[in-house]
Design an enzyme around this catalytic site. Structure first.
Site, mmCIF file in Angstrom:
data_model
loop_
_atom_site.group_PDB
_atom_site.id
_atom_site.type_symbol
_atom_site.label_atom_id
_atom_site.label_comp_id
_atom_site.label_asym_id
_atom_site.label_seq_id
_atom_site.Cartn_x
_atom_site.Cartn_y
_atom_site.Cartn_z
ATOM 1 N N GLU A 76 41.140 32.127 33.774
ATOM 2 C CA GLU A 76 41.826 33.419 33.679
ATOM 3 C C GLU A 76 41.257 34.192 32.491
ATOM 4 O OE1 GLU A 76 43.817 33.982 36.087
ATOM 5 O OE2 GLU A 76 44.149 31.935 36.785
ATOM 6 N N LYS A 135 38.306 30.944 40.418
ATOM 7 C CA LYS A 135 38.622 29.662 41.041
ATOM 8 C C LYS A 135 37.416 29.090 41.762
ATOM 9 C CE LYS A 135 43.414 31.086 41.722
ATOM 10 N NZ LYS A 135 44.490 31.390 42.695
ATOM 11 N N HIS A 172 37.052 48.936 36.201
ATOM 12 C CA HIS A 172 38.504 48.879 36.022
ATOM 13 C C HIS A 172 38.828 47.625 35.204
ATOM 14 C CE1 HIS A 172 42.709 48.086 37.050
ATOM 15 N NE2 HIS A 172 42.802 49.367 37.341
ATOM 16 N N LYS A 193 39.049 54.707 40.115
ATOM 17 C CA LYS A 193 39.929 54.284 41.208
ATOM 18 C C LYS A 193 39.785 55.289 42.348
ATOM 19 C CE LYS A 193 44.013 52.585 40.174
ATOM 20 N NZ LYS A 193 45.400 52.445 39.660
ATOM 21 N N GLU A 244 41.699 25.815 33.095
ATOM 22 C CA GLU A 244 41.430 24.385 33.178
ATOM 23 C C GLU A 244 40.094 24.146 33.883
ATOM 24 O OE1 GLU A 244 45.048 25.851 32.709
ATOM 25 O OE2 GLU A 244 44.434 25.656 34.801
ATOM 26 N N LYS A 247 39.766 25.255 45.470
ATOM 27 C CA LYS A 247 41.054 25.946 45.512
ATOM 28 C C LYS A 247 41.166 26.701 46.834
ATOM 29 C CE LYS A 247 40.997 24.999 40.987
ATOM 30 N NZ LYS A 247 40.013 24.084 40.403
ATOM 31 N N ASP A 304 43.509 50.329 29.031
ATOM 32 C CA ASP A 304 44.552 49.562 29.707
ATOM 33 C C ASP A 304 44.111 48.110 29.744
ATOM 34 O OD1 ASP A 304 46.818 48.924 31.094
ATOM 35 O OD2 ASP A 304 46.193 49.796 32.997
ATOM 36 N N ALA A 305 44.994 47.192 29.396
ATOM 37 C CA ALA A 305 44.633 45.776 29.408
ATOM 38 C C ALA A 305 44.325 45.314 30.824
ATOM 39 C CB ALA A 305 45.770 44.941 28.820
ATOM 40 N N ARG A 363 44.829 40.589 39.457
ATOM 41 C CA ARG A 363 45.873 41.609 39.675
ATOM 42 C C ARG A 363 45.512 42.613 40.762
ATOM 43 N NH1 ARG A 363 48.584 43.681 34.104
ATOM 44 N NH2 ARG A 363 46.489 44.545 33.737
ATOM 45 N N LYS A 364 44.379 42.457 41.409
ATOM 46 C CA LYS A 364 43.982 43.409 42.447
ATOM 47 C C LYS A 364 43.714 42.676 43.763
ATOM 48 C CE LYS A 364 44.343 47.313 40.325
ATOM 49 N NZ LYS A 364 45.405 46.778 39.438
ATOM 50 N N ASP A 409 41.094 45.320 35.213
ATOM 51 C CA ASP A 409 41.371 44.096 35.971
ATOM 52 C C ASP A 409 40.116 43.555 36.635
ATOM 53 O OD1 ASP A 409 44.084 44.176 35.329
ATOM 54 O OD2 ASP A 409 44.586 45.402 37.074
ATOM 55 N N LYS A 410 39.240 44.455 37.066
ATOM 56 C CA LYS A 410 37.994 44.006 37.690
ATOM 57 C C LYS A 410 37.007 43.475 36.649
ATOM 58 C CE LYS A 410 38.842 43.797 41.566
ATOM 59 N NZ LYS A 410 38.700 42.463 42.119
ATOM 60 N N PHE A 415 39.881 62.054 31.783
ATOM 61 C CA PHE A 415 39.828 60.594 31.860
ATOM 62 C C PHE A 415 38.613 60.150 31.050
ATOM 63 C CE2 PHE A 415 39.798 56.817 35.129
ATOM 64 C CZ PHE A 415 40.006 55.936 34.088
ATOM 65 N N ASP A 463 43.275 28.775 47.829
ATOM 66 C CA ASP A 463 43.550 30.210 47.676
ATOM 67 C C ASP A 463 42.295 31.008 47.982
ATOM 68 O OD1 ASP A 463 46.216 30.207 46.991
ATOM 69 O OD2 ASP A 463 45.868 30.181 44.833
#
Length: 399
Positions: free
Chosen positions: A45, A276, A17, A177, A58, A280, A249-250, A255-256, A19-20, A241, A282
């Site tokens: 990123e 990260k 995917h 998906k 960074e 961090k 798709d960008a 995002r997941k 995003d992955k 597909f 998060d």
């Protein structure tokens, strides 16, 4: 009182995917830098689209970049080579996105001095949290992995199809998906009411051919009898597909986050993990919350457990701890007892204590980028160390 009979749904997405793909690239950069400097600071990123990969963020670290923002010799070439190898490993060799030919742009730069001075240890000051925020961890005894069944089965479906593809099944392509809806009775998963799968496939295949190919693999990873004649199946519901991944798709890092965690069965603090380094919170504190919640359930103290910890940027000590057993607690170890004692089991849950207890200053993150950061088996090199259940005896002793 919470409902005991209901339908619930979670989704997952494959390593291919878009995003992955971005998450995998960002975590590949984290691993590369941690292999050079275990205390490197990384916030990477990634943007992926048709024949293009862009890095931004960074960084700071010995043997990576000096204080003037100059790259160490050969590092830029290493970054590009590692990124291309990650995309090759996923399996992209398509006209619109090929590991060998996509354009690569690296816009990583030095970490802000204002952030560095706020979070670095100095004198009597312990290393502070890399940012403010709230982190959640969750566990449930509805699967052997102590994960929500809807998400675990969604992950298992895609992991099985990826394994089949990597083993040589040329009719399957990397992007996919899944989505599983489960009927719960008395709070327990009893059957799948709906299964949705969209998978990129070789050119010329019909929808029925795709369904015939993938359905046996889906059934192989679900509990026996979990589907029946009333289960609704949607396999490639759009019909075709063929164009997928970043060409279709960008993709962007982070995002997941619901796929990465608990499939919506638990609250989420909002921070992504991939790209990260473990300073961090998060990432590291979310891993610690899962570790603690999983051990609570593994110890038999509750059927379900949610733990929240909060932090302030530059401050080592957590600002709060909240434990919720969802009315499933057993015996004398209740929420109040856990809130008083549980952080002491991991050195007070300061960023440094978490990293040292879980062994997080290692290049162990690219493997987390697909099929969930939780519900995985701990690796011998320290990967997925937050999935260990080595606090069980100490938790039982709190009674």
């Amino acid at each position: 009182m919470s409902r005991s009979s209901f339908l619930f749904t979670s989704e997952s997405v494959s390593e291919g995917h878009p995003d992955k793909v971005s998450d995998r690239i960002s975590d590949t950069v984290v691993d590369l830098f941690l292999s050079k400097d275990p205390y490197a600071r990384v916030a990477c990123e990634t943007l992926t689209t048709t024949n293009l990969v862009v890095l931004a963020g960074e960084i700071r670290g010995q043997g990576i970049m000096d204080t003037d923002g100059n790259w160490a010799p050969g590092v830029e070439a290493e970054i590009e080579a590692a990124v291309r190898a990650a995309v090759r490993d996923i399996g992209y060799e398509q006209d619109g996105f090929h590991w060998e030919t996509f354009e690569f742009i690296n816009r990583l730069h030095g970490q802000s001095a204002d952030i560095a001075v706020g979070v670095d240890a100095a004198g009597d000051k312990d290393e502070g949290a890399g940012d403010q925020g709230i982190m959640f961890g969750y566990a449930s005894n509805e699967t052997p992995e102590l994960m929500p069944a809807t998400l675990q089965y969604s992950h298992n479906i895609l992991k099985r199809l990826a394994d089949v593809r990597h083993a040589g099944e040329k009719r399957l392509e990397p992007d996919a998906k899944s989505q599983v809806t489960i009927q719960y009775e008395d709070g327990k998963p009893v059957r799948a009411t709906s299964i949705v799968l969209s998978t990129q496939h070789a050119k010329g295949m019909t929808q029925q051919q795709v369904a015939d190919l993938v359905k046996p693999h889906i059934l192989a990873v679900l509990p026996e009898g979990f589907t029946d004649e009333n289960t609704v199946w949607h396999i490639n519901p759009t019909g075709i597909f063929e164009i997928g991944g970043p060409d279709g798709d960008a993709g962007l890092t982070g995002r997941k986050i619901i796929v990465d965690t608990y499939g919506g069965a638990s609250p989420h603090g909002g921070g992504a993990f991939s790209g990260k380094d473990p300073t961090k919170v998060d990432r590291s504190a979310a891993y610690a919350c899962r570790y603690l919640a999983k051990n609570v359930v593994a110890a038999g103290l509750a059927d379900r457990c949610t733990i929240q910890i909060s932090y302030a940027i530059g401050v080592a000590k957590p600002q709060s701890i909240h434990v919720d057993l969802h009315g499933t607690g057993k015996g004398a170890v209740n929420e109040a007892v856990l809130e008083t004692n549980i952080l002491g089991l991991i050195g007070g849950a300061t960023p440094r204590a978490i990293r040292e207890h879980l062994g997080l200053n290692k290049p162990i993150y690219a493997r987390t980028a697909a099929y969930g950061h939780f519900g995985r088996a701990p690796d011998v090199d320290g990967g997925f160390g937050w999935e260990k259940v080595d606090l069980v005896d100490k938790l039982k002793a709190l009674a």
